[in-house]
Design a protein around this motif. Structure first.
Motif, PDB file in Angstrom:
ATOM      1  N   GLN A  71       3.211   6.150   5.102  1.00  0.00           N
ATOM      2  CA  GLN A  71       3.165   6.957   3.893  1.00  0.00           C
ATOM      3  C   GLN A  71       4.025   6.366   2.784  1.00  0.00           C
ATOM      4  O   GLN A  71       4.897   5.538   3.032  1.00  0.00           O
ATOM      5  CB  GLN A  71       3.599   8.382   4.208  1.00  0.00           C
ATOM      6  CG  GLN A  71       5.003   8.493   4.779  1.00  0.00           C
ATOM      7  CD  GLN A  71       5.314   9.907   5.220  1.00  0.00           C
ATOM      8  OE1 GLN A  71       4.462  10.622   5.736  1.00  0.00           O
ATOM      9  NE2 GLN A  71       6.539  10.326   4.991  1.00  0.00           N
ATOM     10  N   THR A  72       3.741   6.826   1.575  1.00  0.00           N
ATOM     11  CA  THR A  72       4.569   6.426   0.434  1.00  0.00           C
ATOM     12  C   THR A  72       5.884   7.187   0.520  1.00  0.00           C
ATOM     13  O   THR A  72       5.976   8.198   1.228  1.00  0.00           O
ATOM     14  CB  THR A  72       3.878   6.800  -0.891  1.00  0.00           C
ATOM     15  OG1 THR A  72       3.767   8.224  -0.943  1.00  0.00           O
ATOM     16  CG2 THR A  72       2.504   6.174  -1.009  1.00  0.00           C
ATOM     17  N   VAL A  91      -1.136   6.687   3.432  1.00  0.00           N
ATOM     18  CA  VAL A  91      -1.952   5.618   2.863  1.00  0.00           C
ATOM     19  C   VAL A  91      -2.572   4.693   3.907  1.00  0.00           C
ATOM     20  O   VAL A  91      -3.606   4.086   3.651  1.00  0.00           O
ATOM     21  CB  VAL A  91      -1.157   4.789   1.827  1.00  0.00           C
ATOM     22  CG1 VAL A  91      -0.893   5.609   0.585  1.00  0.00           C
ATOM     23  CG2 VAL A  91       0.140   4.259   2.416  1.00  0.00           C
ATOM     24  N   ILE A 133      -6.064   4.312   2.420  1.00  0.00           N
ATOM     25  CA  ILE A 133      -6.300   5.000   1.153  1.00  0.00           C
ATOM     26  C   ILE A 133      -5.576   4.133   0.131  1.00  0.00           C
ATOM     27  O   ILE A 133      -4.350   4.139   0.056  1.00  0.00           O
ATOM     28  CB  ILE A 133      -5.753   6.443   1.161  1.00  0.00           C
ATOM     29  CG1 ILE A 133      -6.461   7.278   2.235  1.00  0.00           C
ATOM     30  CG2 ILE A 133      -5.978   7.109  -0.195  1.00  0.00           C
ATOM     31  CD1 ILE A 133      -5.760   7.359   3.539  1.00  0.00           C
ATOM     32  N   ASP A 134      -6.323   3.332  -0.602  1.00  0.00           N
ATOM     33  CA  ASP A 134      -5.680   2.277  -1.382  1.00  0.00           C
ATOM     34  C   ASP A 134      -5.080   2.816  -2.672  1.00  0.00           C
ATOM     35  O   ASP A 134      -5.074   4.024  -2.919  1.00  0.00           O
ATOM     36  CB  ASP A 134      -6.631   1.099  -1.612  1.00  0.00           C
ATOM     37  CG  ASP A 134      -7.605   1.380  -2.761  1.00  0.00           C
ATOM     38  OD1 ASP A 134      -7.591   2.489  -3.328  1.00  0.00           O
ATOM     39  OD2 ASP A 134      -8.391   0.459  -3.083  1.00  0.00           O
ATOM     40  N   ARG A 135      -4.563   1.895  -3.480  1.00  0.00           N
ATOM     41  CA  ARG A 135      -3.784   2.336  -4.634  1.00  0.00           C
ATOM     42  C   ARG A 135      -4.651   3.025  -5.685  1.00  0.00           C
ATOM     43  O   ARG A 135      -4.155   3.736  -6.547  1.00  0.00           O
ATOM     44  CB  ARG A 135      -3.036   1.148  -5.225  1.00  0.00           C
ATOM     45  CG  ARG A 135      -2.208   0.489  -4.112  1.00  0.00           C
ATOM     46  CD  ARG A 135      -0.952  -0.111  -4.608  1.00  0.00           C
ATOM     47  NE  ARG A 135      -1.136  -1.302  -5.396  1.00  0.00           N
ATOM     48  CZ  ARG A 135      -0.126  -2.077  -5.784  1.00  0.00           C
ATOM     49  NH1 ARG A 135       1.094  -1.767  -5.452  1.00  0.00           N
ATOM     50  NH2 ARG A 135      -0.349  -3.145  -6.494  1.00  0.00           N
ATOM     51  N   PHE A 192       0.815  -1.216   0.000  1.00  0.00           N
ATOM     52  CA  PHE A 192       0.000   0.000   0.000  1.00  0.00           C
ATOM     53  C   PHE A 192       0.850   1.267   0.000  1.00  0.00           C
ATOM     54  O   PHE A 192       0.404   2.317  -0.444  1.00  0.00           O
ATOM     55  CB  PHE A 192      -0.963  -0.016   1.188  1.00  0.00           C
ATOM     56  CG  PHE A 192      -2.032  -1.074   1.062  1.00  0.00           C
ATOM     57  CD1 PHE A 192      -2.915  -1.060  -0.013  1.00  0.00           C
ATOM     58  CD2 PHE A 192      -2.149  -2.100   1.986  1.00  0.00           C
ATOM     59  CE1 PHE A 192      -3.888  -2.033  -0.169  1.00  0.00           C
ATOM     60  CE2 PHE A 192      -3.122  -3.085   1.849  1.00  0.00           C
ATOM     61  CZ  PHE A 192      -3.992  -3.053   0.768  1.00  0.00           C
ATOM     62  N   GLN A 193       2.073   1.159   0.510  1.00  0.00           N
ATOM     63  CA  GLN A 193       2.964   2.323   0.506  1.00  0.00           C
ATOM     64  C   GLN A 193       3.675   2.501  -0.840  1.00  0.00           C
ATOM     65  O   GLN A 193       4.495   3.406  -0.980  1.00  0.00           O
ATOM     66  CB  GLN A 193       4.014   2.174   1.618  1.00  0.00           C
ATOM     67  CG  GLN A 193       3.436   2.339   3.011  1.00  0.00           C
ATOM     68  CD  GLN A 193       4.498   2.111   4.078  1.00  0.00           C
ATOM     69  OE1 GLN A 193       4.602   1.044   4.668  1.00  0.00           O
ATOM     70  NE2 GLN A 193       5.317   3.114   4.306  1.00  0.00           N
ATOM     71  N   ASN A 196      -6.830   5.148  -4.708  1.00  0.00           N
ATOM     72  CA  ASN A 196      -7.262   6.321  -3.941  1.00  0.00           C
ATOM     73  C   ASN A 196      -8.626   6.146  -3.294  1.00  0.00           C
ATOM     74  O   ASN A 196      -9.278   7.133  -2.953  1.00  0.00           O
ATOM     75  CB  ASN A 196      -7.287   7.570  -4.816  1.00  0.00           C
ATOM     76  CG  ASN A 196      -6.028   8.376  -4.596  1.00  0.00           C
ATOM     77  OD1 ASN A 196      -5.538   8.458  -3.466  1.00  0.00           O
ATOM     78  ND2 ASN A 196      -5.500   8.946  -5.650  1.00  0.00           N
ATOM     79  N   ARG A 219       2.664  10.514   0.566  1.00  0.00           N
ATOM     80  CA  ARG A 219       1.207  10.411   0.566  1.00  0.00           C
ATOM     81  C   ARG A 219       0.801   9.443   1.674  1.00  0.00           C
ATOM     82  O   ARG A 219       1.282   8.316   1.714  1.00  0.00           O
ATOM     83  CB  ARG A 219       0.724   9.902  -0.797  1.00  0.00           C
ATOM     84  CG  ARG A 219      -0.745  10.068  -1.055  1.00  0.00           C
ATOM     85  CD  ARG A 219      -1.040   9.917  -2.551  1.00  0.00           C
ATOM     86  NE  ARG A 219      -0.638   8.604  -3.048  1.00  0.00           N
ATOM     87  CZ  ARG A 219      -1.395   7.507  -2.923  1.00  0.00           C
ATOM     88  NH1 ARG A 219      -2.568   7.572  -2.332  1.00  0.00           N
ATOM     89  NH2 ARG A 219      -0.971   6.360  -3.389  1.00  0.00           N
TER      90      ARG A 219
END
Lengths: 509, 532
Positions: free
Chosen positions: B164-165, B171, B192-194, B66-67, B196, B169
């Motif tokens: 976060q990424t 996530v 908050i998936d890939r 997810f990150q 969005n 962002r």
């Protein structure tokens, strides 16, 4: 580049915001003709409705620059309506969206509410914010949407429900600014503003003011030949600290003291101490609307440079339009334009009306302006009832100044009852539409704008009896009214854009 | 795709991780696609997995997934690379605590914790605001980016956690909130998936299930199912039993299924397996490492799902093809054992048996290879030492510590002994027979009593009967012919665990997965003759 530095633009704005917005428009019109320069209205506060509010006050995207938008990279985002039911972030195969009337909907997972979606005020079904709840109904996160339809920030909360962290996002959803709320001397307050990866680096600030100073320095650095005008007394000390500007000015929109009888020695309003006594030297000049205030301040602060530049213009179009005669107006209508707040003394207008009605039974009074408090509104209504003029009064509420013109053209007399005015934009606008003014004798606008007995009257401060007499005279003598209306129209010519441009050019250079 | 599901791949591996790595190797050799799926957040996941031989493109950590950090070039990150955001920064090295104190104009800005090595890679940064509140701790991934941020409350507890990424962002979020019990607990997760999309989950188990659904979608095929092999059933059992779309789910036993391994009918089940065993027919397959366990599971639960016996150990072709070492070239009477010196290994009994053997064969020796278990002040080692004293075996029994030189040690020895209380398989005794060691073991589940075949490659004696164990050893020492026979039996019985035979066991499972797929697809409401 001219930046007019302020805190915010609101749904209901006061004269200061209107003056600033008008000045932006005026500068930009003149800039097109190669005079003055491009200008923008700079704001500090986070305001998800800024584009709506700026638009309502007549400004376009290029004419407003907000600090948060700047760091979020969203200054030029166009509005795209975002209906909550079409919000792509909601997995509609997982959650039901359940409507609960016009104001909010809920997201439900197998019947359990996991989030509440509030509808943007005065819209049909556009998303305003989404609050998520855990299984114990604690708020976990709140996502805030901008008027333009994108997710602008996310709030997190401490276990006791108070705000803990605000993350401000760019359009890719990356956090660009974080505000942390922790204890300062035992009180939960914003304690850290952290700017992330701004041009490749992070920056931390203890206060929003420090961040704002950084921001002003940045926008100054990026534009050659920047001039700042501080329009808000709460920001003077910050503007004073900005480096690299061509010029810095402070514009005083109001009288600097509550002691209107002694403006040279009367006790300063605390908000004016920074600009006049601490940081005055940082400004090329301090600008005021009237010669009288300029003289008073120059006497009081001989070392400061004080200059006059009235902060109101009447555009050529308004000045060129056919003059509205008496027969075209609402007979015997009085006008009050301004905030309904104690220092404006709106109740005096009611007392004037009560007296005028005795001589002119069909006299009416219309208020335009928002009430500072509910209580103020209530008190006015109660007083109107007590004075038996409730049927003669209309509370018209807040009307953006751009829409007021036709209301001025309906009126016969405008009343000015404030304890003091820097100038009185309302009177200038009234004159531009041929409305004679009757004002209490207070600094500074009354004498600057009204030639007693020519385009209106200046009556002793606080005497609603005399004000009522003058108003009755005007209403009952059509010839006199017509003369004064013509004089008002003529006086307004002094504020023609071309004339103001000359004055501002002289002042700024 | 075949997914091997585990929690982490730590430096200190248990049998489960070893089994998984051997299987990974086997699948790779046979060009069968595999992803190692790790569910738990672990800033060192990539370092440890790479060290274990797992390459990044065969590794999916749920948080990385997810990150958007599945494959990131590792970056050296030292204290001077951190953005402190303040002027006049000074570092003070606090060597004792492996950290730098970072100040700006005498104001403590941060504490930077580093790895204790030459690089001093940054592990975490504790941030202080201008009013001396610790407001956040940033945990860095070993590859040099902020992975987890823990936001603190005014009373210095962790409030919200955000992942976060690398681009910043947010996530994944986890929330610590007051509950009706008046305690602060982790009450919620938000993702908050890939794509969005925003999901809120009550528990990590719900997030895990969603993650499995994502994997199932990513690798979806109409030709064959995704195969999910749960190597630690308890961490994903609920999710695998509630997948949104069909897949082929495998419940892999790595230990006895009962609390008391010697009693397959014991009322108490192994806690880690209890839920899965009670939902056994929710899986498509159950894998045990031994025939004995498969039979016990079948007898007790009478499942309708498929049971497979697939050894978790693999004897590499290299060993099976190596020249056999005859008894004459080995040290007569030398027994070895590779095991932690711990309570469940019960090595004091093995020493007792050797004590008895020693009375007839003074040349017998026992070498114990393995770390002592420190629990209860090294109680297990003390017990071993006590027996050594009791039987006066100080010249006979040696505690050798840990070694990696298995081939040489085992090719020089003659026998292998095991007296454990319980086992899941015991890779070590499998390795022993593959080196031709004659094996002696108590009759314990599961593994020793199957890897050791009584009368074929050694002897299996009743649990706890060290006299019988001594007698079995004596029998071999007295009879060189028997010794030769058992040794040959050992080499030959190792064939059961050859790469070919273990792979063939896996193939039968994979074939079953493929064959069952059309029926599963047909059961999907949205499926219309190959269109989905």
């Amino acid at each position: 580049m001219y930046y007019f530095v302020s805190e915010n633009i609101f749904a209901y704005n006061s004269g200061t915001e209107h003056a600033q917005a008008q000045r932006v428009k005026f500068f930009n019109r003149r800039a097109e003709q190669g005079r003055l320069g491009q200008a923008a209205y700079v704001t500090r506060d986070y305001n998800r409705f800024l584009s709506r509010d700026a638009n309502a006050i007549g400004l376009n995207t290029d004419e407003v620059l907000n600090m948060y938008d700047y760091f979020q990279g969203t200054t030029h985002v166009l509005r795209q309506e975002q209906p909550l039911r079409l919000l792509s972030q909601i997995p509609v195969d997982k959650y039901h969206i359940v409507g609960h009337g016009p104001n909010y909907s809920t997201l439900e997972d197998a019947g359990r509410v996991v989030a509440k979606i509030n509808v943007m005020p005065a819209t049909v079904g556009l998303v305003n914010d989404i609050t998520y709840y855990d299984r114990a109904d604690n708020v976990t996160a709140r996502e805030n949407f901008d008027w333009r339809g994108f997710k602008s920030s996310v709030d997190y909360f401490h276990p006791d429900g108070r705000l803990a962290v605000q993350k401000f996002l760019n359009l890719s959803g990356e956090t660009v600014l974080e505000v942390t709320h922790m204890n300062i001397n035992g009180q939960l307050l914003p304690s850290m503003y952290r700017l992330i990866n701004y041009l490749g680096h992070d920056y931390r600030f203890n206060t929003e003011e420090q961040l704002f100073l950084f921001f002003l320095n940045e926008i100054t650095r990026q534009q050659p030949d920047t001039t700042l005008i501080s329009d808000r007394r709460g920001l003077d000390h910050i503007v004073a600290g900005v480096q690299g500007t061509t010029h810095k000015f402070a514009y005083l929109h109001d009288i600097h003291t509550g002691d209107t009888k002694h403006p040279v020695r009367g006790k300063l309003y605390p908000a004016y101490i920074n600009v006049l006594e601490r940081y005055g030297g940082a400004f090329t000049a301090i600008l005021v609307s009237t010669l009288a205030q300029q003289r008073d301040l120059q006497t009081r602060y001989p070392r400061l440079t004080i200059k006059v530049a009235p902060d109101v213009v009447i555009d050529e179009q308004t000045l060129a339009q056919p003059r509205v005669t008496l027969s075209e107006r609402q007979p015997h209508q009085l006008l009050y334009v301004g905030r309904l707040s104690p220092e404006k003394r709106p109740e005096q207008a009611l007392r004037v009306l009560a007296r005028v009605v005795k001589d002119v039974p069909d006299a009416t009074l219309v208020y335009y302006g928002y009430a500072a408090t509910q209580e103020m509104m209530h008190d006015l209504q109660e007083l109107a009832t007590k004075l038996q003029v409730i049927d003669h009064v209309t509370f018209g509420g807040y009307v953006p100044s751009t829409d007021l013109q036709k209301d001025y053209q309906q009126a016969q007399v405008i009343l000015q009852t404030s304890v003091g005015e820097g100038l009185g934009m309302n009177l200038v606008e009234a004159m531009g539409n041929g409305v004679p003014s009757v004002s209490f004798d207070v600094p500074y606008g009354a004498h600057a704008l009204i030639e007693d007995g020519v385009n209106g009257y200046v009556v002793p401060d606080g005497s609603n009896l005399v004000m009522a007499q003058k108003v009755s005279e005007l209403l009952l003598d059509d010839d006199q009214w017509t003369q004064m209306s013509v004089a008002a129209y003529d006086k307004a010519q002094a504020f023609a854009e071309s004339k103001m441009a000359t004055i501002w050019q002289q002042v700024l250079n | 795709m075949n997914f091997f599901i585990n929690a982490t791949m730590p430096k200190q591996k248990s049998g489960i991780e070893h089994a998984e790595l051997k299987r990974l190797d086997l699948f790779n050799k046979n060009n069968e696609p595999v992803m190692v799926v790790l569910r738990d957040w672990d800033p060192n996941a990539h370092i440890n997995a790479n060290d274990a031989g797992i390459v990044d493109n065969q590794l999916i950590n749920m948080f990385d997934y997810f990150q958007e950090s599945l494959q990131i070039e590792p970056k050296k990150l030292q204290v001077q690379d951190i953005e402190f955001g303040a002027l006049n920064i000074k570092f003070a090295d606090d060597v004792e605590k492996s950290r730098y104190l970072v100040k700006s104009n005498e104001q403590l800005v941060a504490r930077v914790n580093y790895n204790v090595d030459a690089d001093r890679q940054v592990k975490s940064v504790e941030w202080f605001d201008g009013f001396n509140n610790l407001y956040r701790v940033d945990h860095y991934d070993s590859r040099g980016f902020i992975s987890l941020q823990q936001w603190y409350t005014p009373d210095n507890k962790i409030g919200t956690e955000t992942w976060q990424t690398p681009s910043g962002r947010t996530v994944i979020e986890a929330f610590h909130k007051n509950t009706m019990s008046g305690e602060i607990n982790k009450t919620s997760w938000r993702l908050i998936d890939r794509a969005n999309q925003v999901y809120q989950f009550d528990t990590l188990a719900e997030l895990t299930k969603y993650f499995f659904d994502c994997l199932n979608d990513d690798y979806w095929s109409l030709d064959q199912p995704n195969v999910f092999i749960a190597d630690r059933a308890h961490l994903g059992d609920w999710g695998l039993l509630h997948l949104k779309k069909p897949a082929y789910t495998v419940f892999h036993l790595h230990n006895a299924h009962t609390a008391n391994a010697r009693n397959p009918a014991a009322p108490l089940l192994n806690n880690n397996y209890e839920f899965s065993l009670n939902n056994i027919d929710g899986y498509d397959a159950v894998v045990s490492a031994t025939h004995k366990q498969t039979a016990d599971v079948r007898a007790r639960f009478q499942p309708k799902t498929k049971l497979f016996t697939i050894p978790v150990g693999v004897v590499p072709d290299r060993l099976l093809g190596a020249p056999r070492v005859p008894v004459a070239e080995r040290k007569f009477g030398k027994m070895v054992v590779f095991a932690r010196i711990a309570w469940e290994k019960h090595l004091d009994d093995l020493v007792r048996a050797i004590g008895l053997v020693h009375q007839e064969f003074p040349e017998v020796t026992l070498d114990l290879y393995g770390y002592p278990d420190p629990s209860d002040n090294y109680k297990a080692r003390r017990e071993v030492e006590q027996v050594i004293d009791e039987y006066q075996l100080s010249d006979v029994v040696t505690l050798k510590g840990y070694t990696t030189d298995i081939d040489q040690v085992q090719n020089e020895a003659m026998m292998y002994g095991l007296t454990s209380r319980m086992e899941g398989f015991n890779l070590a005794i499998m390795e022993a027979i593959s080196h031709g060691l004659i094996a002696f073991s108590y009759d314990v589940n599961y593994g020793p009593n199957e890897i050791v075949e009584d009368g074929v490659n050694g002897a299996v004696v009743p649990y706890g009967d060290y006299n019988a164990l001594a007698q079995a050893i004596l029998q071999v020492l007295r009879d060189p012919k028997l010794a030769e026979q058992y040794m040959t039996g050992a080499y030959e019985s190792a064939e059961r665990y050859s790469e070919a035979s273990v792979w063939s066991a896996w193939q039968s499972l994979l074939v079953d997965a493929k064959e069952s797929w059309p029926a599963k697809l047909a059961g999907m409401p949205g499926y219309r003759g190959g269109q989905l």
